[in-house]
Design an enzyme around this catalytic site. Sequence first.
Site, PDB file in Angstrom:
ATOM      1  N   GLY A  35      57.494   5.764  -3.774  1.00 22.41           N
ATOM      2  CA  GLY A  35      58.425   4.843  -3.136  1.00 22.41           C
ATOM      3  C   GLY A  35      59.280   5.522  -2.083  1.00 22.41           C
ATOM      4  N   HIS A  41      54.321   7.447   5.051  1.00 24.36           N
ATOM      5  CA  HIS A  41      53.568   6.547   4.175  1.00 24.36           C
ATOM      6  C   HIS A  41      52.886   5.447   4.987  1.00 24.36           C
ATOM      7  CE1 HIS A  41      56.694   8.021   1.171  1.00 24.36           C
ATOM      8  NE2 HIS A  41      55.559   8.317   0.580  1.00 24.36           N
ATOM      9  N   LYS A 153      51.158  16.934   3.942  1.00 21.21           N
ATOM     10  CA  LYS A 153      52.427  17.644   3.752  1.00 21.21           C
ATOM     11  C   LYS A 153      52.456  18.285   2.361  1.00 21.21           C
ATOM     12  CE  LYS A 153      56.582  15.912   2.877  1.00 21.21           C
ATOM     13  NZ  LYS A 153      57.197  16.759   1.831  1.00 21.21           N
ATOM     14  N   GLN A 157      49.189  19.932  -3.534  1.00 19.02           N
ATOM     15  CA  GLN A 157      48.823  18.735  -4.291  1.00 19.02           C
ATOM     16  C   GLN A 157      47.441  18.240  -3.857  1.00 19.02           C
ATOM     17  OE1 GLN A 157      51.641  15.392  -5.182  1.00 19.02           O
ATOM     18  NE2 GLN A 157      50.609  14.349  -3.535  1.00 19.02           N
TER      19      GLN A 157
HETATM   20  O1  PAF Z   1      52.919  12.693  -3.500  1.00 19.33           O
HETATM   21  C1  PAF Z   1      53.521  11.914  -4.277  1.00 19.33           C
HETATM   22  O2  PAF Z   1      54.289  11.032  -3.872  1.00 19.33           O
HETATM   23  C2  PAF Z   1      53.279  12.038  -5.771  1.00 19.33           C
HETATM   24  O3  PAF Z   1      53.140  13.363  -6.156  1.00 19.33           O
HETATM   25  C3  PAF Z   1      52.077  11.179  -6.249  1.00 19.33           C
HETATM   26  C4  PAF Z   1      50.762  11.652  -5.658  1.00 19.33           C
HETATM   27  C5  PAF Z   1      52.316   9.723  -5.895  1.00 19.33           C
HETATM   28  C6  PAF Z   1      51.956  11.300  -7.775  1.00 19.33           C
HETATM   29  O4  PAF Z   1      53.114  10.860  -8.410  1.00 19.33           O
END
Ligand code: PAF
Length: 295
Positions: A35, A41, A153, A157
Amino acid sequence: MAALPAIASTVEQLDDAIDVHRARGASIAVVMTMGALHSGHAELIKVARGAADVVVVTIFVNPLQFGPDEDLDRYPRQLARDVDVCAREGASIVFAPAPEVVYPATPLVTVTAGRLGDRLCGRSRPGHFDGVLTVVAKLLHLVGPDVAVFGEKDAQQLVLIRRMVADLDFRVEVVGVPTIREPDGLAMSSRNALLTPDDRVHALALHRALQAGEAAADAGPDAVRRAVRSVFDEVGANVRLDYAELVDPRTLGRLDQAGEGLLAVAAWVGSTRLIDNVVLNVGESAGKARTHKEP
Ligand code: PAF
């Protein structure tokens, strides 16, 4: 006025909303978020729209990826505004579950990120990537997308999500999207909303450090490290460096020879921890930054 997306807060509502599109043979892309949506996004949603017929945006502040002393409670939450962004960008479904929907009970079985999860951000956030991968795995199962779109970014991850998808045979295509920046270079992040006006100025040190590393790339890995260090030395106590590392973009191991390198930084600006990165060609022949290449 853009059409409002279907809003689902339970798994049943999500299934119903997706079934309508699956029944007509539509392909599905998912954009997972916590969010506080911003232009970064919006770009992910745009890319997702180009990759599939229907876009599902998930909005869930995942408690499992926050440590006990981290910013779970003060993480910005603004669902109504986020839904507007999703509508404007043409997302068809927003899945915004409460924590008890995603975790009806404390999970006993979770995904382990392994040694890649202990490097970079994982060193100062133990267990963080186990929490990220666990919720990403759950959301992939719940949404069942053809494509999943993530920002570059969060480079570590993204590396870990690609490894999870490959190692555990998830049937989804993972697409990475280059970082979107403010006009002055600050990487877009939901956590930027937590910065005070002074912090906002100091936060530019991260981008300056990456630029300094980029400018030194021709001269090799040590020169990149020195250039980055000198920027953080100059800003002093206003910015507390967590790490600045030049690593192999796939293994995240330290880069000590010429080649493609991921220059990643994390720093505390006031009480907010920010991250940023750039991919460089390090060595004698090249020194230009360019967008993160698909591994
Ligand atoms: O990158 C993010 O916003 C979070 O780490 C994700 C991938 C939504 C997992 O909670």
